[in-house]
Design a protein around this motif. Structure first.
Motif, mmCIF file in Angstrom:
data_model
loop_
_atom_site.group_PDB
_atom_site.id
_atom_site.type_symbol
_atom_site.label_atom_id
_atom_site.label_comp_id
_atom_site.label_asym_id
_atom_site.label_seq_id
_atom_site.Cartn_x
_atom_site.Cartn_y
_atom_site.Cartn_z
ATOM 1 N N PHE A 117 -13.246 -24.541 -33.078
ATOM 2 C CA PHE A 117 -11.852 -24.940 -32.927
ATOM 3 C C PHE A 117 -11.670 -26.364 -33.441
ATOM 4 C CE2 PHE A 117 -12.431 -21.882 -29.359
ATOM 5 C CZ PHE A 117 -11.525 -20.919 -29.784
ATOM 6 N N SER A 155 -5.696 -25.633 -26.120
ATOM 7 C CA SER A 155 -4.443 -24.969 -26.490
ATOM 8 C C SER A 155 -4.422 -23.556 -25.942
ATOM 9 C CB SER A 155 -4.268 -24.966 -28.006
ATOM 10 O OG SER A 155 -5.328 -24.277 -28.619
ATOM 11 N N ASN A 157 -4.043 -20.713 -27.364
ATOM 12 C CA ASN A 157 -4.829 -19.719 -28.097
ATOM 13 C C ASN A 157 -6.309 -19.797 -27.730
ATOM 14 O OD1 ASN A 157 -4.769 -22.265 -29.658
ATOM 15 N ND2 ASN A 157 -6.120 -21.162 -31.070
ATOM 16 N N VAL A 158 -6.798 -21.013 -27.456
ATOM 17 C CA VAL A 158 -8.189 -21.177 -27.025
ATOM 18 C C VAL A 158 -8.374 -20.552 -25.643
ATOM 19 C CG1 VAL A 158 -9.986 -22.845 -26.431
ATOM 20 C CG2 VAL A 158 -8.487 -23.270 -28.387
ATOM 21 N N LYS A 189 -0.003 -24.351 -28.461
ATOM 22 C CA LYS A 189 -0.709 -24.652 -29.708
ATOM 23 C C LYS A 189 0.264 -25.140 -30.778
ATOM 24 C CE LYS A 189 -3.153 -22.511 -33.557
ATOM 25 N NZ LYS A 189 -3.453 -21.227 -34.228
ATOM 26 N N GLU A 200 -6.729 -28.234 -31.036
ATOM 27 C CA GLU A 200 -6.889 -27.105 -30.119
ATOM 28 C C GLU A 200 -7.760 -27.473 -28.917
ATOM 29 O OE1 GLU A 200 -7.007 -23.216 -32.864
ATOM 30 O OE2 GLU A 200 -8.348 -24.806 -33.570
#
Length: 432
Positions: A117, A155, A157-158, A189, A200
């Motif tokens: 990331f 973030s 998405n992580v 994000k 991220e």
């Protein structure tokens, strides 16, 4: 009257489908091309989340540290010592934030899986430079930073990738490199288009093993680079003068080394244009000038083609216009009708062009961003996100449509006026 003009325009469109189709498509293509250019320039200059204060954020990546005997020179960032002695004490900056390294990917491990990331090792001021939206949790604190506590902001998405959820991510553990970090907050994000603010994984640089590293033992040379937030251009100029003074005093007092800075960036649109070494003048209107030139080129050629088409069409309508003139219609009223017909077609073409623009931007976003913005728009393994918030810029579309309307109306006005200025007898004797 407008209702009558509209009905007449619709009827003529039905009678002349080929002309109507070519006119609308040509206008749509011109609008789409112009708007794509405007939107991409907008992406590179506008206050896009989380870089909502973009115009007032400056960057300084490195300086030239040159040995006075001219045997050695380092183009490098700054050390931990330089950050604390030179920059955190600056008086002409609202916010000063330091980052260890720049734009690096970090290795994240979870459940025996490895991930990559975009990571940032920074300080608490980083969250005052960029306006991240926290979905849950909060940034790491100054106490965490000073105490070298391994906290991390990730973030959304992580969070979904690692834990399958966002809401319950705070308090969970993630391994960055070989160290365990505790998640303290989850942010929305940002898009990679946001450039320097794209991150991220955000952690305190005091938790990094090399945060006190000095290059080749030189006390002020290291791997940090700086972000500054200023009130306005006047404070930016004062900031420059203050930093120059610091470097001059260092160079005068150090028997072995000189230092000056290479780059201080105004924003993503000027990163390769504005230097503090000499303070090269950069006109803020550069982006606007580029847009105007692009609009002129992209709209002028279609306008000329449409002018020729309208001229031919007016030749075909000479008899119709002659009959209406003979029954008392004035040249002004007939000209107004023709202009309204073309305006309606232009507006329809403009709406089609905006839709076409959105389709092209979403469908070819990777190529467009790299072509226009460059490598800052592309990060390995990261999708280029274009959100509705980013693409919905009414001023951009109004400007593009307005420019197209003006040129199209002008391209219709000249041939229409010329055709309607002929005597009625000549128009009625038309053999076509």
């Amino acid at each position: 009257m407008l209702k009558l003009y509209f009905k007449q325009a619709i009827e003529l469109m039905r009678q002349n489908k080929l002309f109507t189709g070519i006119y609308i498509f040509g206008t749509a293509l011109a609008i789409a091309s112009t708007t794509i250019l405007a939107v991409v320039i907008y992406f590179d200059m506008a206050p896009i989340y989380p870089d909502t204060n973009r115009a007032n954020v400056y960057y300084m990546n490195n300086s030239a540290f040159k040995e006075k005997n001219e045997k050695s020179q380092y183009i490098s960032g700054y050390s931990y010592k330089a950050v604390n002695e030179w920059f955190y004490t600056l008086k002409n900056a609202k916010v000063v934030s330091a980052e260890l390294g720049s734009g690096r990917n970090v290795s994240v491990k979870h459940n025996y899986k490895n991930y990559e990331f975009r990571g940032v090792f920074t300080d608490v001021n980083f969250f005052d430079v960029y306006n991240y939206r926290f979905i849950t949790g909060a940034p790491f604190t100054k106490a965490d930073f000073d105490g070298e506590i391994k906290k991390v902001v990730i973030s959304d998405n992580v969070a979904r990738e690692l834990y399958g959820t966002v809401s319950n991510s705070v308090g969970k553990t993630v391994k960055i490199g070989y160290e365990d970090y505790t998640v303290c907050g989850v942010i929305e994000k940002p898009s990679v288009i946001a450039g320097e603010s794209f991150a991220e994984v955000i952690a305190p640089y005091t938790t990094h093993e090399s945060y006190r590293f000095e290059l080749n033992g030189l006390a002020y040379v290291g791997s940090y680079y700086l972000r500054f937030v200023v009130e306005d251009d006047n404070q930016a100029e004062a900031l420059r003068a203050e930093i120059v003074d610091i470097f001059h005093r260092f160079s005068n007092s150090n028997p072995d080394w000189n230092v000056n800075f290479q780059y201080l960036h105004l924003n993503s649109a000027t990163r390769n244009s504005r230097k503090l070494d000499g303070w090269d003048e950069f006109h803020k209107s550069a982006g606007g000038m580029l847009l105007l030139i692009g609009v002129f080129i992209l709209l002028l050629i279609p306008a000329l083609n449409l002018s020729g088409m309208i001229s031919s069409r007016m030749e075909m309508r000479k008899l119709e216009m002659g009959v209406r003139k003979s029954f008392g219609a004035t040249r002004g009223s007939l000209l107004k009708q023709v202009m309204w017909e073309n305006l309606i077609l232009t507006i329809i073409g403009g709406l089609v062009g905006v839709i076409l623009c959105w389709v092209i931007i979403y469908g070819c976003k990777d190529y467009l961003m790299i072509a226009f913005i460059g490598e800052n728009a592309s990060v390995a393994g990261v999708d280029i996100d274009i959100t509705a918030e980013m693409i919905f810029a009414p001023a951009v579309y109004i400007f593009s449509l307005g420019a197209c309307v003006v040129l199209n109306v002008m391209s219709a006005y000249i041939p229409a006026k010329r055709a309607l200025s002929r005597p009625v007898v000549e128009m009625l004797n038309d053999k076509k």
